[in-house]
Every structure is written in structure tokens, then in C-alpha cells.
Design an enzyme around this catalytic site. Structure first.
Site, PDB file in Angstrom:
ATOM      1  CB  SER A   2      86.918  35.206  48.694  1.00  0.00           C
ATOM      2  OG  SER A   2      87.424  35.886  49.825  1.00  0.00           O
TER       3      SER A   2
ATOM      4  CE1 TYR B 223      85.188  39.843  46.949  1.00  0.00           C
ATOM      5  CE2 TYR B 223      85.901  39.113  49.122  1.00  0.00           C
ATOM      6  CZ  TYR B 223      86.069  39.141  47.746  1.00  0.00           C
ATOM      7  OH  TYR B 223      87.113  38.467  47.171  1.00  0.00           O
TER       8      TYR B 223
END
Length: 336
Positions: free
Chosen positions: A127, A152
Site C-alpha cells: 500500500s 494498517y
């Protein structure tokens, strides 16, 4: 080709599985259909994939060690696209254990499966969030990413480290893709474009964080899928000249790529385009930036361009227009 796609009922996984099936490949889809967002949407995606006779599906959780081990013992995959994960920066603030179970334990189980079955190529989702508090723009795969600002992001950085260790120890070719704000038809309801569309059509205010001073490298789903497909054809090799100064390659068969649009768009511009195609003005509620968010993202795509000759081609105008058309057809269908 026989390909495993984890997260096959998810946004990117669905589109990738569909593209592979359209090319005549055998696809094995894995998903746990968790309720992080509307399960009905996931089931609708899955129903489209199940129209293809060469598609198989198994509902399993990545954290189920035995289920994943059994999957790899029964099937021999030519490649694995690991796209399943617990997504969402803000959700990680209140539900941290979900990210450990799915993104760390689950990823380990996939790595172990690939090791045990000598998978020829593992491509996994990282990501743009790994860039964290980095200030230099555009974000480059040559940059250090040691300062994540959400759990995350930390789990995605951990995935890259775990993947490298398996590439080094067991010579599994692994490629990580740092996705930049993916959007388009069949998208995720927790993403800004989806949230804004629903709220505007219902006449509710939208929350515009950092008082609108946000920029995102919005990347249309078709461009993302084209990039993934090209990466899947390029099995990473050892970099014989590696001296430790390039985080994106290694003395192991390991690569990291950004996959974005190379064109950061101000959030307020995105909202204006959305208002245009919805033919309705948004009621804007300007708020401070939320914990874990970054003011801007911007992908340096040089590595992916030079390796795979890939360039995104969908403008934000065209992409939002297509999304709105899909949204209206899926959610606003007239009663029979």
C-alpha cells in the site's frame, strides 16, 4: 495457467479474477466474505465470477492455518495473487487485532503455502500507506519507509519484510505492489468516492478532512489490473549488483513497485467532478485531518514503467463518470 487470487470477492481481487477468467485461465478464488463492508456487494461480485466454468471458490479465512495449508497441498498454482487483507486506515484505530490476524498471521500462512508448494511467483498487495510521514514527493520505491503512521501501514510494511525473508531463505520470487487510492466500478463502500456519492444522492453532508487540503493519486481500477497483469508476467530475479542501497530490489528474487496514476488530484477537484456527473451539489462539512491520514500521495512510477512498459491512461474525469454510471445501475435500478 492455474492462478490463486485471494480476496476474490474484494474490489481489486474481483476485477483481477474476472480479467484472468476472460483470458481463459483457471482461477481459484479465496475469500472469507467478512462484514467489514456490505457482504451483499461481495456476493454480487462473486456471482459474476461464478458464471465462468473455470472458476473455483473456497470460503476460508487467511488466519485459518490448516485451511490454507490444505489448499496448497491439494492445488499447485502457477502463481499467487495475494490481494486479501484487512483494509482501511481509520478502521485500524479501533480494531487493531483484525489487522494482526489477517495481514500478519494470514500473510504468513500464504508465504508458508507458497514455500511448501514451491510457487513460481507470489504477487502481493502492499500500500502507498507505507510511505507514512515521508515528505519527499513523489513517493519512490527507492525511499525509506520506516515511519508508518497507522497500524494498517505498519502491517503492510511488515508484509514487505516478511516477503523478503522468504525470498531470501527459500528463493520464492515475490513482488509487492504499493497501490495508490484505487477507485472505479464495484469499488469499496469505505472509500471516499463511494461515501461521497451515497451521501450526495441522499442529500446528506460529506466530511471533507484537512479542510479540503488533501491530494490523492487516484488510480482507476482498469489501470491497476493492467499493471498487475504485466507484473505477473515478470518473475523477479536476483539483482547481482545489489549493495543494500536499493530497497526495491535485493540479492534475493524480490521486487517492490508503486502502482499509481502519477497525477495527484486535490480532494476538492475530485468532489467537483463528482458533483458534475451526479448533477447535484455536495453539502460540505470541513473537518481537521484524521489520525493516520496523510495530506498527499503521489506515485513515482519509473520502476514499473521501465520494467513492464506500463502507464495508466484513465483520467479522473473518465474514471468518475464510469463509477457514477455503475453506481446508478447497481444501486438505483428502477423497481420491476
Amino acid at each position: 495457467m492455474k492462478t490463486l487470487v485471494t480476496g476474490a470477492a474484494g474490489f481489486i481481487g474481483f476485477h483481477l479474477a474476472k480479467r484472468l477468467l476472460q483470458q481463459g485461465e483457471q482461477v481459484f478464488g479465496l475469500d472469507n466474505l467478512n462484514p467489514y463492508y456490505d457482504v451483499t456487494l461481495k456476493e454480487s461480485r462473486l456471482a459474476l465470477l461464478q458464471q465462468y466454468r473455470q472458476f473455483q471458490f473456497q470460503k476460508s479465512d487467511l488466519a485459518d492455518r490448516q485451511a490454507i495449508a490444505d489448499l496448497f497441498s491439494v492445488h499447485r498454482f502457477d502463481r499467487v495473487f495475494h490481494l486479501a487483507a484487512q483494509a482501511g486506515v481509520r478502521y485500524s484505530l479501533d480494531n487493531p487485532h483484525c489487522y494482526v490476524e489477517s495481514n500478519l498471521v494470514g500473510f504468513l500462512n500464504i508465504l508458508e503455502g507458497c514455500r511448501a508448494s514451491a510457487t513460481p511467483h507470489l504477487i502481493y498487495a502492499s500500500s502507498s500507506s507505507v510511505y507514512g510521514s515521508n515528505k519527499k514527493m513523489p513517493f519512490s520505491v527507492l525511499d525509506s519507509v520506516d515511519h508508518p503512521i497507522s497500524l494498517y501501514a505498519a502491517t503492510k510494511k511488515a508484509n514487505e519484510l516478511m516477503a523478503h525473508s522468504y525470498a531470501h531463505l527459500y528463493h520464492i520470487p515475490v513482488t509487492g505492489l504499493r497501490f495508490f487510492t484505487v477507485y472505479g466500478p464495484w469499488g469499496r463502500p469505505d472509500m471516499a468516492l463511494f461515501i461521497f456519492t451515497k451521501a450526495i444522492l441522499e442529500g446528506r453532508p460529506i466530511s471533507v478532512y484537512n479542510y479540503g487540503k488533501m491530494e490523492r493519486d487516484f488510480t482507476y481500477i482498469d489501470d491497476i489490473i493492467e499493471g498487475i497483469m504485466r507484473v505477473g508476467e515478470v518473475i523477479p530475479k536476483i539483482n547481482p549488483d545489489w549493495q543494500g542501497n536499493d530497497p526495491s530490489t535485493s540479492a534475493a528474487p524480490y521486487r517492490i513497485f508503486n502502482i499509481g496514476n502519477r497525477n495527484p488530484v486535490p480532494l476538492l477537484t475530485m468532489i467537483e467532478i463528482l458533483e458534475k456527473y451526479l448533477e447535484k451539489e455536495a453539502i460540505k462539512n470541513f473537518l481537521p485531518i484524521q489520525p493516520g491520514d496523510v495530506p498527499a500521495t503521489y506515485a513515482d512510477m519509473d520502476a514499473l514503467i521501465s520494467t513492464c512498459n506500463f502507464l495508466p491512461k484513465t483520467s479522473i474525469e473518465e474514471g468518475i463518470n464510469r463509477f457514477v454510471s455503475w453506481y446508478r445501475s447497481y444501486y438505483l435500478k428502477p423497481d420491476p
